[in-house]
Design a protein around this motif. Structure first.
Motif, PDB file in Angstrom:
ATOM      1  N   GLN A 236      64.763 -55.130  23.601  1.00  0.00           N
ATOM      2  CA  GLN A 236      66.130 -55.416  24.030  1.00  0.00           C
ATOM      3  C   GLN A 236      66.959 -54.151  23.967  1.00  0.00           C
ATOM      4  N   ALA A 237      67.665 -53.861  25.048  1.00  0.00           N
ATOM      5  CA  ALA A 237      68.442 -52.631  25.108  1.00  0.00           C
ATOM      6  C   ALA A 237      69.933 -52.914  25.057  1.00  0.00           C
ATOM      7  N   LYS A 238      70.341 -54.003  25.641  1.00  0.00           N
ATOM      8  CA  LYS A 238      71.770 -54.279  25.697  1.00  0.00           C
ATOM      9  C   LYS A 238      72.023 -55.776  25.666  1.00  0.00           C
ATOM     10  N   GLU A 239      73.213 -56.069  25.209  1.00  0.00           N
ATOM     11  CA  GLU A 239      73.679 -57.447  25.292  1.00  0.00           C
ATOM     12  C   GLU A 239      75.160 -57.368  25.601  1.00  0.00           C
TER      13      GLU A 239
END
Lengths: 346, 960
Positions: free
Chosen positions: B765-768
């Protein structure tokens, strides 16, 4: 006067110590002052106890702007949601003491550590039968708490009276924001939502508009009960002290711009979490530095004068000012909502 | 200076907008909803269908289509073409007659209503006097005979509809020479049928409902023959030479009558009850067709034994020793026979039977042995099983197109080779510019592939996913398996079958990669199938994996449906798309979003609980992500299942009703019943309305919060090769948007092709991003350095698209139901946005990128967003600046299913369902426009002698 100094973020200490520090820094050891700061949403909020002091320090990013005013002539209405988006006015008013000097407010209650939840705005430009109410959902955990329905209202047209479809408030949830303001009531007809007329729109459309604007909802209603309307001619009998005719045009202009700014501001708040790290507000500009420093720098603005007027209108009306103040009392310090960023945790 | 101009007032842009955008509803595809009448002109070789909503549609050769709508929106009861004219008359259920004409304008024909008319009786007469029951357009082309409920036959002149009162045939005049005992037993009652003598246009046959039939001489205004039928009459039919006619009756019998000058009151030649001796249902329409070999074709509707087969919708064809009772899937509205209409021909020689049933059109080839069905080029029953989703793919490569057609042709072997017999008119439309596929997913687990390139939407290939699963459906439960000696000799025809045995099989999402032939299909019970096109039959094992979307959630109980059971061992698949991987989500909730990347060999799927990524090359689950809010009990338990189970029980009870129902088919009886039902319904509606006024609907105004239900519902999934972490390296990524306004971005590491099988695909996961307005995210898109949307997988590899610009900075477009927002990448900061809901109160329902070409120059085209809102408006919004270009009202906002069914194409067209069985096609582009363009010429008359012309007879009175 400006002062800039630093504090250790991890150990801010107590409010009393901080207050002492301010008095020391400004060399005003025996002057009573009101302390305020600007939070991340651009609101001027008070600092007067340990809790909101800690909160203020924790929001420093990395600078924390502190405003101090001499207590006896402080302008309480300067506090609250969106106050700093009107910063220019605040500053202008605060910095120009000669402009609109007035007799001090009658202090109804101290704006301790709370923010406004509602206000009546644009009284000057609306017909007396209408009321424009702003609900500050953002500053509270309370539900908005009202329902709307379809209905019909009678309009005067050149052809005589005509029945037209309209949108009405059908229910107020007990304890909800709408009810607690006392500014909205069942069977009030909704005329506008955030400046957009609802005539010709369906109930679902108006519902969607209201929900989309729910963080900064401004609804213009025609109250079912028309007895509490503002009677403009007798304005001087009000205690707001904002009744000089000369101030009207500029005040109106301010409202219009504030309203737009406020709207723009209110949802520029998406949160981004990078690489499973700390939640952040999405920056609007590219200026913010990313790393948080352990030392918080503070920019202090000291000012011992008070302003002339502010466009915020909760004190425009006697009765509403009273009810709002009551509301303030029971709505005790609760700044959780400021921490929207932490709603999302991984 | 430009920036001081207000947007929308740039004259250059305004002119360009006119060259790019234009809104048209172009054509309706599929089968008309609630058809109520059928007509045919052997002269024009055109067929007309009327509906209960007052629409009238004409069909000829493929591509020849016309549509008209009666202002009254009343049910069309009868349609009659005027012999040897481009005109037709319709009768509505408000007793009004309408004359329609096909007129030519600038080379193309158009259908126009010319005139309307309501028959008026003498003052003070009861309404039944003028209630029209039978219509006969006379072969003289300028007279219309109108039989009424009172028994009178009125004559109206065409095209003026002037009533010639002196020519009216009153029942008193008819009864003058009838024997008293017959007369006393029964009065005339209403006129059931009017038939012109095939050889002598001065004679018409008038049939009254109580059984009396008379031959009326128009010139002398008198009865020439009386035929004293003893049974309630249903319909009449002349034999070709005019020496005999045949009557059919309410008791299931038909009778032949001789017509000669010797006997003015003849006895019947033959009286038969074909499905006797037990009581039978009425025969409502009959044909007697002569052939060269002497054996006639006797074709009649109904007549089944009342007790055991009374619920069948049948038409029987008898030819010598051959007899088949075609058993239709829904009520037969009407039918006609196509036969030799040459006036000089000696025999009828029927070639085809065209049957309009309530839910489909069936054409039977009467020339070929076994009477096979003919594959219709239009009027496809889109709703054979209810449509659950649609997917459009533009510009299919020829290779894939041919392979799909070849797979489909293997499925269609049982169809007749006969060319389409209804071939009037000429199609003038240019060949479709490209090959387009419309894929529809159905409730019974099938996916149908439609050729959507042109005006005629027709089925290319049907894919069933049922084979992969073990279902309750008993394969032997086939109503068609009747033995050789069964009586009556029923044979099921048609494809309409709305009864799905297992609603979990329903298809919810479809994604086809047109370059690789990979197809991903996802369904109601969390099943995701990845398929590959194979030109041969094959037997193989489907790899099976499970994706537990609630890995870290404890202590919940899924109360919804169970997941589907899979078949063990190898399964035999026919040529076409064959599944090789099955992923089942756990809990088995409806799959709400699906994305396939054929180059990376990855498939992503989402439900109300989370989403997952599956590597279909290594057949390995890469990761799952739970998006569920822990407090969201509704999503945990799966409330949809309750709805489904209710639906299932309803379906079962409907099926019971269908099996047991004895359809009352008699016109007056049925008419009476329906009108009563309608009245009751209307009353109910009124009551409901009043109730609504008493207790008005109210809507809660509340800000959305993270705790709302279904915030974890995954609405959209998107693969992109973009800059996620830093601006120097781009990498594959997967984006997901939820109902709660959250966007997740995962960085993917896909091994290079040579090590693709050796190293695992990794995801991190890189961004939320949490949108503060928390509205559902309905679309995610990455724009390259030139602000062009990233190309589809394999598009660049096939030289069909420019490589994306990886030099300039990319931008992320997030479309929520409430607003459109552009963010910078890789550092996500908001750049600009367009609010829709806050300002207009509308919400985004569908969004797609469409390419619009200029109608003036071939070298200009641009990408814009086409957005459909919940109000049914379509807005075109520019990229990347999100400026509203134009807005068109398209669908009524009350038409929720129409809005939900809308699908856009990549070139600015779209489809939405206007009924369960019809797609409306629309176009937003000036350049890509698929609409009927056709002409109907009046064929040259072969003879001035109208005596032998049969078209008047052909337009038989509709009965149903």
């Amino acid at each position: 006067e400006f002062r800039r100094f630093s504090l250790e973020r991890s150990k801010p200490g107590k409010f009393e110590e901080f207050y002492g520090l301010l008095q020391h820094v400004h060399k005003i050891p025996n002057v009573d002052v009101l302390v305020g700061y600007t939070d991340i949403h651009g609101d001027l909020l008070p600092i007067n106890n340990d809790d909101n002091y800690h909160k203020a320090v924790s929001t420093a990013n990395p600078l924390l702007r502190i405003f101090i005013q001499r207590k006896e002539d402080a302008d309480y209405s300067a506090f609250g949601t969106d106050t700093m988006t009107r910063k220019k006015n605040v500053l202008a008013n605060v910095l120009r003491p000669d402009n609109h000097r007035k007799k001090p407010h009658i202090v109804i209650s101290m704006p301790q550590d709370f923010r406004p939840v509602s206000s009546i705005i644009d009284v000057d430009i609306l017909p007396e039968t209408h009321r424009r109410v702003r609900l500050y959902k953002y500053g509270t955990d309370k539900p908005l708490g009202f329902y709307i329905r379809d209905g019909s209202s009678v309009r005067v047209t050149p052809q005589g009276l005509e029945k037209v479809p309209g949108i009405f408030i059908s229910r107020l949830v007990p304890g909800g924001l709408a009810q607690s303001t006392g500014l909205l009531a069942v069977n009030d007809e909704v005329l506008e939502v955030n400046g957009i007329e609802v005539s010709g729109k369906s109930l679902d459309q108006v519902t969607d508009m209201m929900i989309a604007n729910s963080r900064n909802l401004i609804i213009t209603v025609r109250p079912a009960n028309q007895r509490n309307n503002v009677v403009r001619n007798s304005r001087t009998s009000g205690s707001s002290g904002q009744s000089t005719e000369s101030s009207l045009p500029s005040s109106t202009a301010n409202i219009v711009t504030n309203f737009l700014q406020g709207e723009e501001e209110s949802d520029e708040e998406d949160i981004i979490i990078e690489d499973s790290g700390e939640p952040q507000q999405i920056p609007k500009a590219v200026c913010a530095s990313e790393s948080l420093e352990s030392l918080t720098q503070m920019e202090l603005l000291h000012d011992s004068t008070q302003n002339g007027f502010l466009p915020s209108s909760e004190t425009n009306l006697n009765h509403s000012a009273g009810s709002i103040s009551m509301e303030y009392e029971e709505h005790h310090p609760d700044h959780k909502s400021l921490e929207d960023g932490t709603i999302i945790t991984l | 200076m430009r920036r001081f101009l207000r947007p929308g007032h740039d004259p250059v842009r305004e002119r360009l907008k006119r060259d790019l955008f234009q809104f048209n509803k172009t054509v309706e595809h599929g089968f008309p909803h609630q058809p109520s009448a059928l007509g045919y002109s052997p002269f024009l070789r055109l067929m007309a269908i009327g509906t209960r909503s007052g629409a009238i549609k004409l069909y000829g050769a493929p591509g020849v289509e016309f549509m008209g709508l009666h202002e009254e929106n009343n049910t069309v009861m009868q349609i009659h073409f005027i012999p040897e004219q481009c005109q037709l008359v319709t009768l509505l259920d408000d007793n009004s007659l309408h004359l329609w004409s096909l007129k030519q304008h600038s080379g193309a024909s158009e259908l126009q209503e010319e005139r309307r008319f309501t028959l008026k009786g003498p003052p003070g007469s009861p309404p039944s006097t003028t209630q029209i029951t039978a219509v006969l357009p006379h072969s003289s082309r300028d007279l219309l005979y109108l039989g009424t409920e009172s028994g009178s036959v009125f004559v109206a002149e065409l095209p003026s509809f002037r009533v010639l009162e002196d020519k009216t045939v009153l029942s008193e005049a008819v009864l003058q020479r009838v024997p008293d005992d017959y007369c006393n037993r029964r009065s005339c009652e209403l006129v059931e049928a009017l038939r012109e003598h095939p050889k002598n246009p001065n004679l018409i046959l008038i049939g009254y409902s109580r059984g009396l039939i008379v031959l009326w001489d128009l010139q002398n205004s008198q009865v020439t023959h009386h035929f004293l039928g003893s049974q309630q009459l249903e319909n009449l039919y002349w034999q070709r030479d005019g020496s005999k006619f045949i009557s059919c009756h309410y008791d299931g019998s038909y009778t032949q009558w001789p017509v000669s000058n010797d006997n003015r009151q003849p006895e019947p030649l033959e009286n038969l009850v074909p499905y006797g001796p037990f009581p039978c249902k009425a025969i409502s329409k009959i044909y007697w067709q002569t052939t060269k070999n002497g054996l006639p074709y006797i074709i009649f509707q109904g007549g089944m034994p009342r007790a055991s087969y009374g619920d069948r919708h049948s038409i029987s064809v008898i030819h010598g020793s051959q007899q088949t009772a075609f058993d239709f899937t829904s009520r037969v509205i009407d039918f006609f026979i196509i036969f030799s209409s040459e006036p000089t021909a000696e025999f009828d020689d029927p070639s085809a039977m065209v049957v309009l049933a309530e839910e489909e059109l069936v054409v039977i080839d009467l020339k070929s042995a076994g009477w096979p069905a003919v594959h219709a080029p239009y009027l496809a029953s889109l709703h054979c099983s209810a449509i659950t989703c649609s997917h459009h793919v533009s510009n299919i490569p020829l290779k894939l197109w041919e392979r799909i057609i070849s797979a489909g042709s293997k499925q269609n072997v049982h169809y007749s080779n006969m060319p389409w017999p209804i071939d009037g008119g000429t199609n003038l439309a240019p060949d479709p510019p490209q090959r387009d596929l419309l894929l529809t997913g159905h409730e019974d687990g099938t996916v149908r592939f439609w050729d959507a390139s042109g005006v005629c939407l027709h089925l290319l290939y049907k894919l069933s996913t049922v084979r992969v699963f073990l279902t309750d459906a008993d394969p032997n439960d086939n109503m068609n398996t009747l033995g050789e000696d069964e009586w009556p000799p029923l044979r099921k025809v048609g494809t309409f079958d709305p009864y799905s045995d297992d609603p979990r099989l329903g298809i919810q999402k479809i994604y086809l990669c047109k370059y690789s032939g990979y197809l991903a299909v996802a369904g109601t019970a969390g099943q995701v199938l990845v398929m590959e096109l194979n030109d041969e039959d094959a037997e193989h094992v489907v790899d099976h994996a499970e994706a537990d979307l609630l890995q870290d959630q404890e202590g919940y109980r899924w109360k919804g449906h169970e997941r589907l059971k899979t078949r063990d061992g190898p399964v035999r698949f026919e040529a076409g798309f064959q599944p090789f991987v099955l992923v089942q989500c756990q809990p088995p909730a409806v799959v709400t979003s699906l994305a396939l990347h054929s180059e990376w060999k990855l498939v992503a799927f989402g439900t109300s609980h989370g989403f997952g990524l599956f590597d279909h090359q290594q057949k390995r689950l890469v990761f799952v992500k739970c998006t569920l809010h822990p407090s969201d009990q509704l999503a945990l338990e799966g409330p949809l299942s309750r709805v489904k189970s209710l639906k299932k029980s309803l379906r079962q009870s409907f099926r019971r009703i269908r099996r047991s129902r004895v359809s009352s088919r008699k016109r007056r009886g049925a008419g009476g019943n329906t009108s009563e039902v309608q009245e009751a319904n209307a009353k109910f509606d009124q009551d409901a309305l009043q109730e609504m006024e008493l207790a008005p609907v109210q809507r809660k105004i509340e800000a959305r919060s993270a705790e709302d239900s279904f915030t974890g519902f995954v609405r959209t999934l998107y693969f992109a090769d973009t800059f996620l972490r830093d601006s120097s390296r781009h990498c594959p990524s997967l984006w997901a948007g939820t109902n709660g306004g959250t966007v997740y971005a995962f960085c993917l590491r896909v091994p290079p092709a040579e090590r693709r099988m050796d190293e695992p695909v990794r995801a991190e996961q890189a961004k939320e991003i949490q949108l503060m307005h928390r509205a559902p995210v309905v679309g995610i898109l990455v724009l390259d350095g030139r602000s062009t949307p990233l190309p589809e997988p394999l598009e660049v590899a096939h030289d069909l698209s420019k490589s994306p610009d990886m030099q300039g900075s990319h931008q992320l477009l997030v479309v929520s139901e409430e607003q459109l927002k552009v963010f910078t990448l890789p550092k996500v900061s908001s750049k600009l946005k367009l609010k829709l809901t806050a300002l207009e109160g509308c919400r985004v329902r569908k969004v797609t990128v469409a390419n619009f070409g200029s109608c003036r120059t071939n070298d200009y085209s641009e990408n814009d967003l086409a957005v459909l809102t919940n109000l049914g408006d379509i807005q075109i919004i520019s990229l990347p600046f999100l400026k509203l270009q134009i807005r068109y009202p398209c669908i009524r906002k009350e038409d929720v299913s129409g809005i939900a069914s809308c699908v856009f194409t990549k070139y600015g067209q779209g489809f939405y369902l206007i009924s369960p069985s019809e797609f409306e096609r629309f176009s937003l582009s000036t350049k890509w426009l698929v609409e009927p363009q056709c002409v109907v010429d009046v064929p040259e008359l072969t003879s001035n002698n109208h005596v032998n012309n049969r078209s008047g007879v052909e337009n038989a009175t509709r009965k149903s």
